[in-house]
Write a protein that holds these residues in place. Structure first.
Motif, mmCIF file in Angstrom:
data_model
loop_
_atom_site.group_PDB
_atom_site.id
_atom_site.type_symbol
_atom_site.label_atom_id
_atom_site.label_comp_id
_atom_site.label_asym_id
_atom_site.label_seq_id
_atom_site.Cartn_x
_atom_site.Cartn_y
_atom_site.Cartn_z
ATOM 1 N N ILE A 18 25.251 45.830 62.557
ATOM 2 C CA ILE A 18 25.552 47.118 62.389
ATOM 3 C C ILE A 18 26.085 47.960 63.484
ATOM 4 C CG2 ILE A 18 24.559 49.489 62.067
ATOM 5 C CD1 ILE A 18 24.339 48.034 59.606
ATOM 6 N N GLU A 19 25.952 47.445 64.780
ATOM 7 C CA GLU A 19 26.494 47.765 66.013
ATOM 8 C C GLU A 19 28.066 47.331 65.984
ATOM 9 O OE1 GLU A 19 24.668 49.427 69.187
ATOM 10 O OE2 GLU A 19 24.393 50.124 67.017
ATOM 11 N N GLU A 20 28.503 46.027 65.528
ATOM 12 C CA GLU A 20 29.470 45.644 65.314
ATOM 13 C C GLU A 20 30.408 46.513 64.536
ATOM 14 O OE1 GLU A 20 29.635 41.422 64.730
ATOM 15 O OE2 GLU A 20 28.371 40.977 66.514
ATOM 16 N N LEU A 21 29.811 46.932 63.243
ATOM 17 C CA LEU A 21 30.550 47.727 62.400
ATOM 18 C C LEU A 21 30.902 49.033 62.831
ATOM 19 C CD1 LEU A 21 28.657 46.801 59.070
ATOM 20 C CD2 LEU A 21 30.726 46.010 59.744
ATOM 21 N N LYS A 22 30.443 49.516 64.030
ATOM 22 C CA LYS A 22 30.791 50.701 64.706
ATOM 23 C C LYS A 22 30.858 51.844 63.503
ATOM 24 C CE LYS A 22 33.392 48.638 68.372
ATOM 25 N NZ LYS A 22 32.417 48.923 69.403
ATOM 26 N N LEU A 23 29.596 51.947 62.709
ATOM 27 C CA LEU A 23 29.340 53.209 61.900
ATOM 28 C C LEU A 23 29.206 54.509 62.808
ATOM 29 C CD1 LEU A 23 26.939 51.468 59.504
ATOM 30 C CD2 LEU A 23 29.452 51.544 59.208
ATOM 31 N N GLU A 24 29.233 55.635 62.001
ATOM 32 C CA GLU A 24 29.289 56.919 62.800
ATOM 33 C C GLU A 24 28.029 57.360 63.013
ATOM 34 O OE1 GLU A 24 30.332 58.385 58.412
ATOM 35 O OE2 GLU A 24 30.368 56.365 59.440
#
Length: 214
Positions: A18-24
């Motif tokens: 999830i951190e790698e996806l850089k969601l807002e």
């Protein structure tokens, strides 16, 4: 939406993804359920729970709060066995999952979250969802009728209110027929609160005025 926190329980690998996806959204990794907040209201968070990573006793903690939750499991029977479909705001997914679908489900839960926040009413130790007509306290809930909801809302934040005003406010009349309807609804609501919450004094009458005791 960027004030939403994703609380991920049970999978450090998924948290890193999830951190790698850089969601807002801000994401936080939790090893177990001991970090759950004690109160029963929303806290701008979505919970993502890997059910097999938690003990059964820990899993039960997620039923104590009506918070949006995504349950992830490799076993469909496990989900059914632990009754994970009982929460009002949740999604249950089998792994492996499609990340694009996951992101869409996340958006839907946040929309539900915001909608619920707008309809949420706190009365003492109780929480009411006025849209779904449900009253909560801790991990117990009860369904309200439209008139029961109107009666509670009419009494909410009032320093006592007369029966005649309740009749006018809820039934728009003051005839004997409406008076009987008021007594019937009041009796049923009191019985419901006693049965579900062991609360015998949710609505009290004193000096011809009606009050919420909470």
């Amino acid at each position: 939406m960027n004030n939403i926190h994703l609380h991920i329980f049970g999978s450090k690998v998924f948290f890193n993804l999830i951190e790698e996806l850089k969601l807002e959204y801000k994401s936080v990794f939790e090893k177990n359920s001991n970090t759950l907040r004690e109160n029963n209201s929303f806290n701008d968070e979505i919970r993502i729970v890997f059910v097999e990573s938690l003990k059964s006793s820990e899993l039960k903690n997620f039923f104590k709060q009506n918070v949006p939750t995504i349950f992830l499991s490799t076993n469909k029977d496990y989900i059914s066995k632990n009754k994970l479909t009982l929460l009002e705001f949740h999604a249950t997914l089998l792994t492996p999952i499609d990340l694009l679908s996951f992101k869409e489900i996340l958006k839907i839960l946040i929309i539900k979250y915001n909608f619920f926040k707008q309809s949420k009413i706190i009365i003492g130790n109780y929480e009411i969802d006025s849209n779904q007509k449900i009253i909560f306290r801790n991990n117990t809930k009860a369904k309200l009728t439209e008139k029961e909801l109107q009666l509670i809302l009419a009494l909410h934040k009032k320093n006592g209110i007369q029966k005649s005003l309740l009749l006018k406010k809820i039934w728009n009349y003051n005839t004997d027929l409406e008076s009987h309807a008021f007594e019937t609804n009041l009796h049923r609501l009191r019985k419901k609160m006693e049965k579900n919450f062991k609360d015998k004094e949710f609505i009290i009458e004193k000096n011809s005025l009606y009050y919420l005791s909470s």
